[in-house]
Design a protein around this motif. Structure first.
Motif, PDB file in Angstrom:
ATOM      1  N   ARG B 210      27.905  -3.145 -67.189  1.00  0.00           N
ATOM      2  CA  ARG B 210      27.359  -2.293 -68.247  1.00  0.00           C
ATOM      3  C   ARG B 210      28.086  -0.964 -68.233  1.00  0.00           C
ATOM      4  O   ARG B 210      27.525   0.093 -68.046  1.00  0.00           O
ATOM      5  N   SER B 211      29.372  -1.046 -68.441  1.00  0.00           N
ATOM      6  CA  SER B 211      30.184   0.153 -68.282  1.00  0.00           C
ATOM      7  C   SER B 211      29.982   1.166 -69.392  1.00  0.00           C
ATOM      8  O   SER B 211      30.413   2.290 -69.286  1.00  0.00           O
ATOM      9  N   ARG B 212      29.305   0.751 -70.454  1.00  0.00           N
ATOM     10  CA  ARG B 212      28.979   1.763 -71.469  1.00  0.00           C
ATOM     11  C   ARG B 212      27.972   2.733 -70.876  1.00  0.00           C
ATOM     12  O   ARG B 212      27.887   3.885 -71.259  1.00  0.00           O
ATOM     13  N   VAL B 213      27.152   2.228 -69.962  1.00  0.00           N
ATOM     14  CA  VAL B 213      26.141   3.066 -69.316  1.00  0.00           C
ATOM     15  C   VAL B 213      26.788   3.924 -68.223  1.00  0.00           C
ATOM     16  O   VAL B 213      26.468   5.087 -68.048  1.00  0.00           O
ATOM     17  N   TYR B 214      27.697   3.284 -67.524  1.00  0.00           N
ATOM     18  CA  TYR B 214      28.271   4.033 -66.408  1.00  0.00           C
ATOM     19  C   TYR B 214      29.791   3.937 -66.445  1.00  0.00           C
ATOM     20  O   TYR B 214      30.377   2.919 -66.116  1.00  0.00           O
ATOM     21  N   THR B 215      30.430   4.989 -66.872  1.00  0.00           N
ATOM     22  CA  THR B 215      31.884   4.914 -67.015  1.00  0.00           C
ATOM     23  C   THR B 215      32.634   5.791 -66.026  1.00  0.00           C
ATOM     24  O   THR B 215      33.833   5.939 -66.122  1.00  0.00           O
ATOM     25  N   GLY B 216      31.908   6.344 -65.112  1.00  0.00           N
ATOM     26  CA  GLY B 216      32.556   7.276 -64.193  1.00  0.00           C
ATOM     27  C   GLY B 216      33.512   6.601 -63.222  1.00  0.00           C
ATOM     28  O   GLY B 216      33.532   5.378 -63.089  1.00  0.00           O
ATOM     29  N   THR B 217      34.297   7.392 -62.518  1.00  0.00           N
ATOM     30  CA  THR B 217      35.184   6.901 -61.463  1.00  0.00           C
ATOM     31  C   THR B 217      34.507   7.172 -60.130  1.00  0.00           C
ATOM     32  O   THR B 217      34.176   8.314 -59.821  1.00  0.00           O
ATOM     33  N   ILE B 218      34.314   6.124 -59.367  1.00  0.00           N
ATOM     34  CA  ILE B 218      33.610   6.283 -58.093  1.00  0.00           C
ATOM     35  C   ILE B 218      34.474   7.004 -57.073  1.00  0.00           C
ATOM     36  O   ILE B 218      35.627   6.633 -56.844  1.00  0.00           O
ATOM     37  N   LYS B 219      33.883   8.056 -56.480  1.00  0.00           N
ATOM     38  CA  LYS B 219      34.650   8.843 -55.510  1.00  0.00           C
ATOM     39  C   LYS B 219      34.039   8.824 -54.118  1.00  0.00           C
ATOM     40  O   LYS B 219      34.597   9.327 -53.168  1.00  0.00           O
ATOM     41  N   PHE B 220      32.840   8.301 -54.023  1.00  0.00           N
ATOM     42  CA  PHE B 220      32.160   8.383 -52.730  1.00  0.00           C
ATOM     43  C   PHE B 220      31.001   7.399 -52.723  1.00  0.00           C
ATOM     44  O   PHE B 220      30.348   7.205 -53.737  1.00  0.00           O
ATOM     45  N   ALA B 221      30.736   6.791 -51.572  1.00  0.00           N
ATOM     46  CA  ALA B 221      29.615   5.858 -51.446  1.00  0.00           C
ATOM     47  C   ALA B 221      28.830   6.195 -50.192  1.00  0.00           C
ATOM     48  O   ALA B 221      29.393   6.643 -49.195  1.00  0.00           O
ATOM     49  N   VAL B 222      27.521   5.962 -50.266  1.00  0.00           N
ATOM     50  CA  VAL B 222      26.682   6.231 -49.103  1.00  0.00           C
ATOM     51  C   VAL B 222      25.529   5.229 -49.084  1.00  0.00           C
ATOM     52  O   VAL B 222      25.185   4.664 -50.115  1.00  0.00           O
ATOM     53  N   TYR B 223      24.982   4.986 -47.934  1.00  0.00           N
ATOM     54  CA  TYR B 223      23.863   4.050 -47.807  1.00  0.00           C
ATOM     55  C   TYR B 223      22.614   4.824 -47.418  1.00  0.00           C
ATOM     56  O   TYR B 223      22.663   5.692 -46.553  1.00  0.00           O
ATOM     57  N   THR B 225      18.301   3.943 -46.886  1.00  0.00           N
ATOM     58  CA  THR B 225      17.089   3.110 -46.940  1.00  0.00           C
ATOM     59  C   THR B 225      17.188   1.926 -47.897  1.00  0.00           C
ATOM     60  O   THR B 225      16.460   1.835 -48.891  1.00  0.00           O
ATOM     61  N   GLY B 226      18.114   1.062 -47.624  1.00  0.00           N
ATOM     62  CA  GLY B 226      18.191  -0.178 -48.396  1.00  0.00           C
ATOM     63  C   GLY B 226      19.012  -0.104 -49.664  1.00  0.00           C
ATOM     64  O   GLY B 226      19.197  -1.092 -50.355  1.00  0.00           O
ATOM     65  N   ILE B 227      19.509   1.079 -49.996  1.00  0.00           N
ATOM     66  CA  ILE B 227      20.249   1.225 -51.250  1.00  0.00           C
ATOM     67  C   ILE B 227      21.638   1.805 -51.005  1.00  0.00           C
ATOM     68  O   ILE B 227      21.781   2.798 -50.298  1.00  0.00           O
ATOM     69  N   PHE B 228      22.634   1.188 -51.618  1.00  0.00           N
ATOM     70  CA  PHE B 228      23.972   1.757 -51.603  1.00  0.00           C
ATOM     71  C   PHE B 228      24.108   2.639 -52.843  1.00  0.00           C
ATOM     72  O   PHE B 228      23.770   2.215 -53.953  1.00  0.00           O
ATOM     73  N   CYS B 229      24.568   3.842 -52.662  1.00  0.00           N
ATOM     74  CA  CYS B 229      24.710   4.784 -53.771  1.00  0.00           C
ATOM     75  C   CYS B 229      26.173   5.111 -53.986  1.00  0.00           C
ATOM     76  O   CYS B 229      26.903   5.373 -53.031  1.00  0.00           O
ATOM     77  N   PHE B 230      26.567   5.126 -55.248  1.00  0.00           N
ATOM     78  CA  PHE B 230      27.976   5.404 -55.568  1.00  0.00           C
ATOM     79  C   PHE B 230      28.052   6.641 -56.439  1.00  0.00           C
ATOM     80  O   PHE B 230      27.404   6.718 -57.485  1.00  0.00           O
ATOM     81  N   PHE B 231      28.849   7.586 -56.003  1.00  0.00           N
ATOM     82  CA  PHE B 231      28.961   8.859 -56.713  1.00  0.00           C
ATOM     83  C   PHE B 231      30.271   8.913 -57.483  1.00  0.00           C
ATOM     84  O   PHE B 231      31.313   8.559 -56.958  1.00  0.00           O
ATOM     85  N   ASP B 232      30.179   9.413 -58.700  1.00  0.00           N
ATOM     86  CA  ASP B 232      31.417   9.481 -59.474  1.00  0.00           C
ATOM     87  C   ASP B 232      31.940  10.906 -59.521  1.00  0.00           C
ATOM     88  O   ASP B 232      31.382  11.811 -58.917  1.00  0.00           O
TER      89      ASP B 232
END
Lengths: 164, 345
Positions: B210-223, B225-232
């Protein structure tokens, strides 16, 4: 400011300002019990050591006035970098050794911290052999014992560059 | 005139004085070499000294003699506490030398021989563990920088890295460890590859289209409590992947920014330019004189009590030679266990 009189092992008498004298836990304990008009005997303190201690206090007061920070209250040993360089120059290893004992006996925390730091600086970047030579420490490990403990802290880091 | 030697004060002063008096005869500075015995210092004093000498001096300190050895062990917890709480460490390595350099949080520089890092790119870290991808053979493995322990992972589906970013949930020595690597597979799609270390023999691929919703470039990831988070690169929203019960649900979360001095519970700090700020200083400390380029892998650290995310960066001197002198940088927040015997090879 009240002055406290002390007499060192070699018979010399010194006058300390009360607040500085109280920095010594040992002196403070005796002052709490006895009258402040009496001379306090310090049979384990040499006069040259007393001179050094007074020198330290004087320097701290100078810096406190200059920077407006109550160093003594914070009991922060390591701020006195400039001062340490000065204190370190004319203090031989033997003198440092004697002074460590004395200051520990007198219970002057701030000065003790500084002296421990000085001593630690002198051991830095020295190989085991140099440490032994410098401080005249007896090597009391057998070759087998030494081989056993050799690897003990290699888990932490390998080969920081060590000077001879 | 009353003296110090009243009965009441025996335990407090005289006892201590007697102890010192016995040593007293040896303490004259005039009698030099024959009386000096540093191993005779009270153990508490030796420990204080060991503490100030710090972690790096420990290697020599603990071998000098038995008294110094005990003092070292006694001082160790405090030494570790001090050394590891002074900010993240920075590892620098390149393909031209098996030696790598580490700058600790307190500013000490270490040089270590680590040929295991040759031709690898670090995608994530967990304390002293590096998640490494080896160019050429496409293998992925965990490598502990200090103990040099290696944990191999199943073959990674991609043979080359493009914009890959990863996060690790916990120590790879744990059965519960999860790894997630995300990259852009094409203009319309992001792909995450997940591995449950204790269970899986292969990576699980998960697409996000669903890249219309999220078009950013991922620059960082972190884990967390059960969730992987990706920062653009824009930071106002983060893409999340939940792993609970392997449900693998994607979601997008909006972030709220507040002024620096108004932190509330749950505040995080971001730093997208940690190395950029310190670039010249870092180069000097690492002994880099020519034009260089450095690509870094970020980490999570603590800054003034708050979690701080240091993002991945690519920095260059923009000199002609910079492209040829490429280094890999890795920000690390190591924690060494209190019981070092677990790290013995």
């Amino acid at each position: 400011m009240k002055k406290i009189s002390v007499r060192t092992s070699d018979g010399q008498e010194f006058e300390l300002e009360e607040n500085l004298a109280m920095e010594s836990a040992t002196i403070k304990t005796s002052l709490d019990a006895f009258s402040r008009d009496d001379i306090i005997l310090l049979p384990n303190v040499n006069s040259w050591e007393m001179v050094k201690i007074i020198e330290f206090f004087t320097k701290v007061q100078e810096l406190e006035t200059k920077f407006g920070v109550k160093f003594m209250e914070k009991k922060e040993g390591r701020f006195l970098e400039a001062f340490q360089a000065e204190f370190d120059k004319d203090l031989s290893d033997d003198n440092l050794y004697c002074l460590l004992w004395t200051v520990d006996y007198l219970g002057i925390e701030v000065l003790l911290e500084n002296l421990c730091h000085l001593m630690a600086e002198r051991t830095k970047n020295k190989t085991v052999e140099s440490c032994r030579n410098l401080f005249g420490v007896q090597h009391d490990y057998t070759p087998e014992e030494e081989a056993e403990i050799r690897e003990d802290y290699s888990w932490a880091f390998e080969g920081p560059e060590i000077e001879e | 005139m009353t003296g110090l030697f009243g009965n009441r004060f025996f335990t407090r002063i005289l006892k201590k004085a007697t102890f010192y008096a016995i040593k007293g005869g040896r303490r004259s500075p005039e009698k030099q070499k024959e009386i000096r015995d540093w191993s005779d210092l009270p153990p508490e004093l030796l420990s204080l000294i060991a503490e100030r000498a710090g972690l790096f001096a420990l290697q020599s300190f603990h071998r000098v003699c038995k008294a110094w050895n005990s003092a070292s062990s006694a001082a160790l917890p405090q030494i570790l506490e001090t050394e590891l709480n002074q900010g993240p460490w920075f590892l620098l390595y390149d393909d031209k030398s098996p030696k790598c350099k580490v700058l600790t949080g307190s500013g000490k520089k270490l040089i270590m021989s680590r040929p295991e890092l040759d031709r690898t790119t670090c995608l994530a870290t967990y304390q002293g563990w590096l998640l490494l991808f080896q160019q050429g053979c496409g293998s992925m493995f965990f490598f502990h920088l200090f103990s040099r322990r290696r944990i191999d992972l199943p073959q990674f589906p991609d043979s080359e890295l493009t914009d890959h970013v990863a996060a690790v949930s916990c120590s790879p020595t744990s059965q519960d460890c999860m790894v997630c690597v995300i990259s852009r597979s094409n203009d319309a799609e992001l792909e995450a590859k997940v591995l449950y270390l204790g269970e899986d023999q292969a990576w699980t691929k998960l697409k996000y289209s669903r890249s219309r919703v999220y078009t950013g470039t991922i620059k960082f990831a972190v884990y967390h409590t059960g969730i992987f988070c990706f920062f653009d690169h824009r930071n106002d929203r983060i893409l999340t992947l939940s792993t609970e019960n392997r449900a693998h649900n994607w979601s997008v979360i909006n972030l709220i920014f507040s002024p620096k001095n108004q932190s509330r519970p749950g505040t995080l700090l971001f730093d997208r330019g940690e190395l950029k700020k310190k670039f010249d200083d870092m180069k000097k400390k690492m002994g880099l004189t020519k034009g260089v380029s450095i690509s870094t892998c970020g980490t999570i650290t603590l800054s003034e009590g708050l979690p701080k995310f240091i993002f991945n960066e690519i920095i260059s001197d923009h000199a002609e030679e910079s492209k040829r002198n490429h280094f890999k940088g890795v920000w690390m927040q190591p924690r060494l266990k209190q019981n070092p015997s677990t790290y013995k090879r």
